[in-house]
Design a protein around this motif. Structure first.
Motif, PDB file in Angstrom:
ATOM      1  N   ALA A 632       4.281-132.815 -54.345  1.00  0.00           N
ATOM      2  CA  ALA A 632       3.915-131.564 -53.683  1.00  0.00           C
ATOM      3  C   ALA A 632       4.548-130.328 -54.322  1.00  0.00           C
ATOM      4  O   ALA A 632       4.728-129.314 -53.667  1.00  0.00           O
ATOM      5  CB  ALA A 632       4.290-131.631 -52.210  1.00  0.00           C
ATOM      6  N   GLN A 633       4.885-130.412 -55.589  1.00  0.00           N
ATOM      7  CA  GLN A 633       5.378-129.220 -56.290  1.00  0.00           C
ATOM      8  C   GLN A 633       4.202-128.323 -56.656  1.00  0.00           C
ATOM      9  O   GLN A 633       3.208-128.785 -57.203  1.00  0.00           O
ATOM     10  CB  GLN A 633       6.128-129.622 -57.556  1.00  0.00           C
ATOM     11  N   PRO A 634       4.300-127.017 -56.348  1.00  0.00           N
ATOM     12  CA  PRO A 634       3.194-126.124 -56.727  1.00  0.00           C
ATOM     13  C   PRO A 634       3.015-126.085 -58.242  1.00  0.00           C
ATOM     14  O   PRO A 634       3.965-126.273 -59.003  1.00  0.00           O
ATOM     15  CB  PRO A 634       3.654-124.759 -56.199  1.00  0.00           C
ATOM     16  N   SER A 635       1.800-125.830 -58.660  1.00  0.00           N
ATOM     17  CA  SER A 635       1.498-125.745 -60.090  1.00  0.00           C
ATOM     18  C   SER A 635       2.306-124.630 -60.740  1.00  0.00           C
ATOM     19  O   SER A 635       2.434-123.528 -60.203  1.00  0.00           O
ATOM     20  CB  SER A 635       0.002-125.466 -60.285  1.00  0.00           C
ATOM     21  N   LEU A 636       2.854-124.917 -61.913  1.00  0.00           N
ATOM     22  CA  LEU A 636       3.576-123.886 -62.660  1.00  0.00           C
ATOM     23  C   LEU A 636       2.640-122.751 -63.074  1.00  0.00           C
ATOM     24  O   LEU A 636       3.083-121.643 -63.391  1.00  0.00           O
ATOM     25  CB  LEU A 636       4.264-124.486 -63.882  1.00  0.00           C
ATOM     26  N   PHE A 637       1.329-123.018 -63.073  1.00  0.00           N
ATOM     27  CA  PHE A 637       0.364-121.980 -63.430  1.00  0.00           C
ATOM     28  C   PHE A 637       0.432-120.792 -62.461  1.00  0.00           C
ATOM     29  O   PHE A 637       0.178-119.654 -62.864  1.00  0.00           O
ATOM     30  CB  PHE A 637      -1.059-122.556 -63.438  1.00  0.00           C
ATOM     31  N   ILE A 638       0.764-121.063 -61.203  1.00  0.00           N
ATOM     32  CA  ILE A 638       0.837-119.975 -60.221  1.00  0.00           C
ATOM     33  C   ILE A 638       1.914-118.978 -60.620  1.00  0.00           C
ATOM     34  O   ILE A 638       1.708-117.758 -60.581  1.00  0.00           O
ATOM     35  CB  ILE A 638       1.098-120.543 -58.812  1.00  0.00           C
ATOM     36  N   GLN A 639       3.058-119.497 -61.032  1.00  0.00           N
ATOM     37  CA  GLN A 639       4.149-118.611 -61.458  1.00  0.00           C
ATOM     38  C   GLN A 639       3.747-117.815 -62.690  1.00  0.00           C
ATOM     39  O   GLN A 639       4.093-116.630 -62.825  1.00  0.00           O
ATOM     40  CB  GLN A 639       5.400-119.442 -61.735  1.00  0.00           C
ATOM     41  N   GLU A 640       3.007-118.444 -63.601  1.00  0.00           N
ATOM     42  CA  GLU A 640       2.609-117.754 -64.834  1.00  0.00           C
ATOM     43  C   GLU A 640       1.676-116.574 -64.572  1.00  0.00           C
ATOM     44  O   GLU A 640       1.569-115.676 -65.409  1.00  0.00           O
ATOM     45  CB  GLU A 640       1.934-118.750 -65.783  1.00  0.00           C
ATOM     46  N   MET A 641       0.983-116.573 -63.443  1.00  0.00           N
ATOM     47  CA  MET A 641       0.070-115.463 -63.128  1.00  0.00           C
ATOM     48  C   MET A 641       0.803-114.186 -62.715  1.00  0.00           C
ATOM     49  O   MET A 641       0.195-113.114 -62.686  1.00  0.00           O
ATOM     50  CB  MET A 641      -0.882-115.881 -62.003  1.00  0.00           C
ATOM     51  N   GLN A 642       2.085-114.312 -62.361  1.00  0.00           N
ATOM     52  CA  GLN A 642       2.885-113.161 -61.929  1.00  0.00           C
ATOM     53  C   GLN A 642       2.146-112.363 -60.842  1.00  0.00           C
ATOM     54  O   GLN A 642       1.879-111.167 -60.975  1.00  0.00           O
ATOM     55  CB  GLN A 642       3.245-112.271 -63.127  1.00  0.00           C
ATOM     56  N   LEU A 643       1.825-113.056 -59.761  1.00  0.00           N
ATOM     57  CA  LEU A 643       1.015-112.462 -58.693  1.00  0.00           C
ATOM     58  C   LEU A 643       1.675-111.258 -58.018  1.00  0.00           C
ATOM     59  O   LEU A 643       0.999-110.249 -57.773  1.00  0.00           O
ATOM     60  CB  LEU A 643       0.661-113.538 -57.654  1.00  0.00           C
ATOM     61  N   PRO A 644       2.976-111.290 -57.681  1.00  0.00           N
ATOM     62  CA  PRO A 644       3.566-110.087 -57.056  1.00  0.00           C
ATOM     63  C   PRO A 644       3.470-108.859 -57.955  1.00  0.00           C
ATOM     64  O   PRO A 644       3.154-107.755 -57.478  1.00  0.00           O
ATOM     65  CB  PRO A 644       5.023-110.501 -56.815  1.00  0.00           C
ATOM     66  N   LEU A 645       3.741-109.030 -59.242  1.00  0.00           N
ATOM     67  CA  LEU A 645       3.653-107.905 -60.174  1.00  0.00           C
ATOM     68  C   LEU A 645       2.211-107.418 -60.301  1.00  0.00           C
ATOM     69  O   LEU A 645       1.954-106.204 -60.311  1.00  0.00           O
ATOM     70  CB  LEU A 645       4.196-108.321 -61.544  1.00  0.00           C
ATOM     71  N   SER A 646       1.260-108.347 -60.373  1.00  0.00           N
ATOM     72  CA  SER A 646      -0.147-107.960 -60.502  1.00  0.00           C
ATOM     73  C   SER A 646      -0.604-107.172 -59.279  1.00  0.00           C
ATOM     74  O   SER A 646      -1.339-106.173 -59.402  1.00  0.00           O
ATOM     75  CB  SER A 646      -1.020-109.210 -60.682  1.00  0.00           C
ATOM     76  N   LYS A 647      -0.146-107.599 -58.101  1.00  0.00           N
ATOM     77  CA  LYS A 647      -0.515-106.878 -56.879  1.00  0.00           C
ATOM     78  C   LYS A 647       0.112-105.491 -56.847  1.00  0.00           C
ATOM     79  O   LYS A 647      -0.547-104.491 -56.487  1.00  0.00           O
ATOM     80  CB  LYS A 647      -0.068-107.686 -55.659  1.00  0.00           C
ATOM     81  N   LEU A 648       1.386-105.375 -57.256  1.00  0.00           N
ATOM     82  CA  LEU A 648       2.070-104.083 -57.270  1.00  0.00           C
ATOM     83  C   LEU A 648       1.395-103.116 -58.234  1.00  0.00           C
ATOM     84  O   LEU A 648       1.136-101.950 -57.884  1.00  0.00           O
ATOM     85  CB  LEU A 648       3.534-104.286 -57.663  1.00  0.00           C
ATOM     86  N   MET A 649       1.089-103.577 -59.440  1.00  0.00           N
ATOM     87  CA  MET A 649       0.473-102.701 -60.437  1.00  0.00           C
ATOM     88  C   MET A 649      -0.916-102.242 -59.983  1.00  0.00           C
ATOM     89  O   MET A 649      -1.333-101.113 -60.236  1.00  0.00           O
ATOM     90  CB  MET A 649       0.365-103.426 -61.782  1.00  0.00           C
ATOM     91  N   THR A 650      -1.626-103.124 -59.290  1.00  0.00           N
ATOM     92  CA  THR A 650      -2.947-102.756 -58.766  1.00  0.00           C
ATOM     93  C   THR A 650      -2.821-101.650 -57.719  1.00  0.00           C
ATOM     94  O   THR A 650      -3.606-100.688 -57.707  1.00  0.00           O
ATOM     95  CB  THR A 650      -3.635-103.991 -58.152  1.00  0.00           C
ATOM     96  N   GLN A 651      -1.836-101.803 -56.841  1.00  0.00           N
ATOM     97  CA  GLN A 651      -1.610-100.773 -55.827  1.00  0.00           C
ATOM     98  C   GLN A 651      -1.246 -99.440 -56.478  1.00  0.00           C
ATOM     99  O   GLN A 651      -1.731 -98.372 -56.063  1.00  0.00           O
ATOM    100  CB  GLN A 651      -0.491-101.225 -54.885  1.00  0.00           C
ATOM    101  N   CYS A 652      -0.420 -99.475 -57.506  1.00  0.00           N
ATOM    102  CA  CYS A 652      -0.032 -98.246 -58.204  1.00  0.00           C
ATOM    103  C   CYS A 652      -1.222 -97.606 -58.911  1.00  0.00           C
ATOM    104  O   CYS A 652      -1.352 -96.370 -58.940  1.00  0.00           O
ATOM    105  CB  CYS A 652       1.082 -98.540 -59.204  1.00  0.00           C
ATOM    106  N   LEU A 653      -2.095 -98.408 -59.457  1.00  0.00           N
ATOM    107  CA  LEU A 653      -3.293 -97.860 -60.114  1.00  0.00           C
ATOM    108  C   LEU A 653      -4.210 -97.185 -59.101  1.00  0.00           C
ATOM    109  O   LEU A 653      -4.910 -96.214 -59.426  1.00  0.00           O
ATOM    110  CB  LEU A 653      -4.043 -98.975 -60.845  1.00  0.00           C
ATOM    111  N   ARG A 654      -4.203 -97.719 -57.876  1.00  0.00           N
ATOM    112  CA  ARG A 654      -5.046 -97.134 -56.851  1.00  0.00           C
ATOM    113  C   ARG A 654      -4.449 -95.818 -56.331  1.00  0.00           C
ATOM    114  O   ARG A 654      -5.153 -94.837 -56.124  1.00  0.00           O
ATOM    115  CB  ARG A 654      -5.227 -98.143 -55.710  1.00  0.00           C
ATOM    116  N   GLU A 655      -3.112 -95.785 -56.157  1.00  0.00           N
ATOM    117  CA  GLU A 655      -2.462 -94.613 -55.565  1.00  0.00           C
ATOM    118  C   GLU A 655      -1.940 -93.625 -56.608  1.00  0.00           C
ATOM    119  O   GLU A 655      -1.712 -92.450 -56.305  1.00  0.00           O
ATOM    120  CB  GLU A 655      -1.317 -95.090 -54.669  1.00  0.00           C
ATOM    121  N   ARG A 656      -1.664 -94.099 -57.822  1.00  0.00           N
ATOM    122  CA  ARG A 656      -1.214 -93.284 -58.949  1.00  0.00           C
ATOM    123  C   ARG A 656       0.033 -92.444 -58.640  1.00  0.00           C
ATOM    124  O   ARG A 656       0.045 -91.225 -58.849  1.00  0.00           O
ATOM    125  CB  ARG A 656      -2.345 -92.377 -59.422  1.00  0.00           C
TER     126      ARG A 656
END
Length: 739
Positions: A632-656
């Motif tokens: 039941a170990q999560p896939s290491l691929f999830i960590q490689e996606m850097q989801l928190p950073l991707s979400k933060l950068m998306t929010q910044c692009l929207r709000e600038r």
């Protein structure tokens, strides 16, 4: 894209001035639009339509290109074909010219192919192994069929296939099976689907002097999905080009997922450049399919691969929003049902949702949950979960325990008894078991006691023990009074069904898939808590409802594999069971090309980039990890996606905002993305560590451009750049300039 509105990247391709060209296109980048406008411009320049050839990877892509080309072109349109349809026409011409023997070019039915392969197996397999091979007949046929087809993707044929597939000595006899099958096929003047390309190419490879008669007739050859071609197709393209005209290849090495068909990233990354030195290398780096969050996650993820082009995907539509949600759940079937119910309440169509699985066994509990809750779905598998071969012996147990078995005609009872006795295989010859089953089938009850009374003579002690064990279990089943789930677990435990299935399977993946399907089926019956009669009636009703639903329901979700999802897209994509075991799937002794980490990463990249509006990634909960740390170990691929950073950068692009302050480490990929979107805020954040590239790996210096690692010496690195110069750096210094 609508009308004649093209991006600058698409316009550059449409206006390509001539010469060979290579186009690297990310998912959803409008590559078909660019190719259509290139064809339009060539026709407007006076190039005859007959001198243009467009090669698409499959029939649906060919039909789509043809349909979209009509409104753009006033006069004649160029030929649009698949490689196989070109092979078909080439084969016809070769027959007419007397260069190749006459043959019927309607591919043989698979049933005929498999029958002849089995005859070849029986004639070629080592005598001392033949009985065991007969016991796993269907698996052996499928494996040999795959070997034959894979051999026909290579110019060097079956010996190279044996090496590339890393088969052991026990499968060396497949070489003779290949030759026997080919001898039979040619004697019949018949072809398989693969032979439409294989036969003409093998002849042209053996007799290169014939090539000028069949190639060199086109001014332009456009090849879509070039990352999917194999060696045979690449050679055919060289023949068609014949030293004249332009070849334009378009594709994405990051989407090379058909290695088991002979595809390799190298055909687009290297071999095309060698055989058709491109005058221009273009990029389609802007995607119209999904928004910033998915582009950022996909970029972070795929950059961990080495064999790829220097391309960076950016979302072209600033208004499009694609949310990624990481869902922790140990009951994915329940989550899926509840999620779909919410979607229906909100007026969303189920047809806009797809569940993409790495292995079909992952779909089993999801299918059962959908069936139980009357949610319609379409499965790309030929069989739904309740129709899968590995469940047949369990269904026979339910039939026997419910009393329905006695109502069947003797022929059907004979088939049922044979399937029940041989799963897993009892290691007794068919010629012994079949008459025994025929005799038992004449009775309407008491099959277990009769089997004990009729144990054949001449069996070994282990064979007698296994048959006696089955007879005693059969007696228990006939008088069963408990729940259906308990019955099947008794069946599985008494016969060691799970380990037996793994031993009978040709590949580890096949064995694991069947085991997991059986376990999911038993878990479902456990929840019913019904005796066999009611449970069997319930399952049959689910099957009936699903058949009716498939015929009548226009609004149904799609369940398919990651491989089969290639080229498709949905508003919502759900990727379940992202555990370390299932994704990346690392099979052992698997009958396929090795499932490397890079090929698995490309497959996941394709799956996640099918989403337009929402992507759900389903992973185990913390509780599941504590209960079963290995599975039941999560896939290491999830960590490689850097989801928190991707979400933060998306929010910044929207709000600038002018300044970004965060504790999340910010990668160079993220900074590069912001710059590509014309947004350069002041940043207060820790820097994400830069991964050290391995020997032979590519990198991109923000001043010196593209390079490849030649040597590492402690913390010193030597890099060969595209200008042909090798340079040495201290790693910490170089890392500051990498993008």
């Amino acid at each position: 894209m609508a009308g004649d509105t093209l991006t600058s990247e698409q316009r550059a391709i449409a206006d390509h001035p001539g010469g060979h060209a290579k186009i690297i296109a990310v998912a959803g980048s409008g590559k078909t639009t660019a190719l259509l406008h290139y064809v339009k411009n060539r026709l407007n320049a006076g190039i005859p339509a007959a001198q243009l050839l467009v090669l698409m990877y499959n029939r649906s892509a060919r039909e789509d290109f043809d349909r979209r080309m009509g409104p753009l072109v006033d006069s004649h349109t160029p030929s649009v074909h698949t490689f196989h349809s070109v092979g078909y026409r080439l084969y016809q011409r070769m027959i007419a010219s007397g260069h190749i023997p006459a043959a019927s070019l309607s591919p043989l039915p698979q049933t005929t192919v498999q029958l002849q392969i089995w005859k070849a197996i029986e004639g070629c397999a080592p005598t001392h192994e033949l009985e065991e091979i007969r016991e796993r007949k269907q698996s052996e046929i499928e494996a040999a069929e795959f070997f034959i087809d894979y051999s026909k993707t290579l110019l060097s044929g079956e010996h190279s296939a044996l090496r590339e597939l890393k088969l052991g000595d026990e499968y060396g006899y497949f070489l003779q099976v290949f030759r026997n099958f080919e001898q039979w096929r040619r004697s019949q003047g018949a072809v398989t689907y693969a032979d439409l390309i294989y036969d003409p190419v093998k002849l042209l490879h053996a007799k290169p002097e014939l090539s000028p008669q069949y190639g060199g007739h086109y001014q332009d050859i456009l090849v879509d999905e070039y990352q999917d071609i194999n060696e045979i197709q690449h050679f055919l393209l060289r023949v068609l080009q014949g030293g004249n005209g332009n070849v334009i290849a378009i594709g994405d090495p990051d989407q090379t997922i058909y290695e088991w068909r002979g595809s390799k990233p190298a055909f687009l990354l290297e071999l095309f450049d060698q055989d058709f030195p491109p005058s221009h290398i273009y990029q389609l780096s802007r995607t119209f399919r999904y928004g910033h969050q998915l582009s950022l996650a996909a970029n972070h993820f795929i950059e961990n691969n080495r064999d790829r082009a220097d391309i960076f995907c950016v979302s072209a539509d600033t208004e499009r929003q694609t949310d990624i949600e990481l869902v922790s759940s140990d009951k994915e079937g329940r989550w899926l049902v509840e999620h779909l119910r919410r979607c229906q309440k909100q007026g969303q169509s189920l047809a806009d949702t797809a569940v993409l699985v790495r292995l079909w066994s992952i779909a089993a509990p999801l299918e059962l949950a959908l069936l139980a809750n009357s949610i319609p779905y379409h499965s790309a598998s030929r069989n739904t979960v309740l129709s899968r071969r590995e469940l047949r012996p369990l269904f026979w147990s339910l039939n026997i325990a419910s009393g329905r078995f006695s109502e069947l005609p003797p022929k059907r009872r004979q088939q049922g008894l044979y399937e029940w006795l041989t799963a897993p295989h009892v290691r007794i010859p068919r010629k012994v078991l079949e008459p025994l089953c025929a005799a038992l089938a004449t009775r309407e009850n008491g099959w277990g006691k009769q089997l004990l009374a009729q144990l054949p003579e001449g069996l070994s002690k282990p064979q007698t023990k296994r048959l006696r064990q089955r007879a005693e279990l059969l007696i228990q089943i006939e008088s069963w009074r408990g729940h259906a789930g308990e019955l099947l677990r008794r069946h599985i435990g008494e016969l060691e069904l799970l380990s037996g299935i793994a031993e009978d399977a040709f590949t580890r993946q096949q064995g694991e898939e069947r085991q997991q399907t059986i376990l999911a089926f038993c878990q479902y019956l456990d929840t019913l808590k019904q005796p066999p009669t009611e449970a069997l009636a319930h399952l049959q009703e689910l099957q009936r409802q699903h058949r009716e639903g498939e015929r009548t329901a226009a609004d149904a979700i799609q369940i398919t594999t990651m491989h089969q999802a290639k080229g498709l897209e949905w508003d919502q994509v759900i990727i379940p069971t992202l555990t370390q075991h299932n994704m990346p799937y690392q099979s052992q002794r698997d009958f396929s090309t090795p499932a490397s980490m890079e090929s698995e990463r490309r497959l996941m990249y394709v799956a996640m980039t099918r989403a337009k509006s929402r992507l759900f990634l389903l992973a185990p909960t913390e509780a599941a990890k504590l209960k079963d740390p290995d599975a039941a170990q999560p896939s290491l691929f999830i960590q490689e996606m850097q989801l928190p950073l991707s979400k933060l950068m998306t929010q910044c692009l929207r709000e600038r905002p002018e300044h970004i302050h965060t504790d999340i480490p910010v990668s160079r990929q993220a900074l590069r993305y912001l710059e590509a979107c014309d947004y350069t805020p002041e940043l207060t954040a820790p820097a994400a560590p830069v991964r050290k590239p391995a020997l032979g790996e590519g990198l991109h210096h923000n001043k010196l451009g593209q390079g490849r690692v030649l040597k590492w010496e402690d913390q010193r690195i030597e890099v060969l750049f595209s200008d042909g110069k090798a340079r040495r750096f201290d790693w910490d210094t170089l890392a500051r300039y990498l993008v």
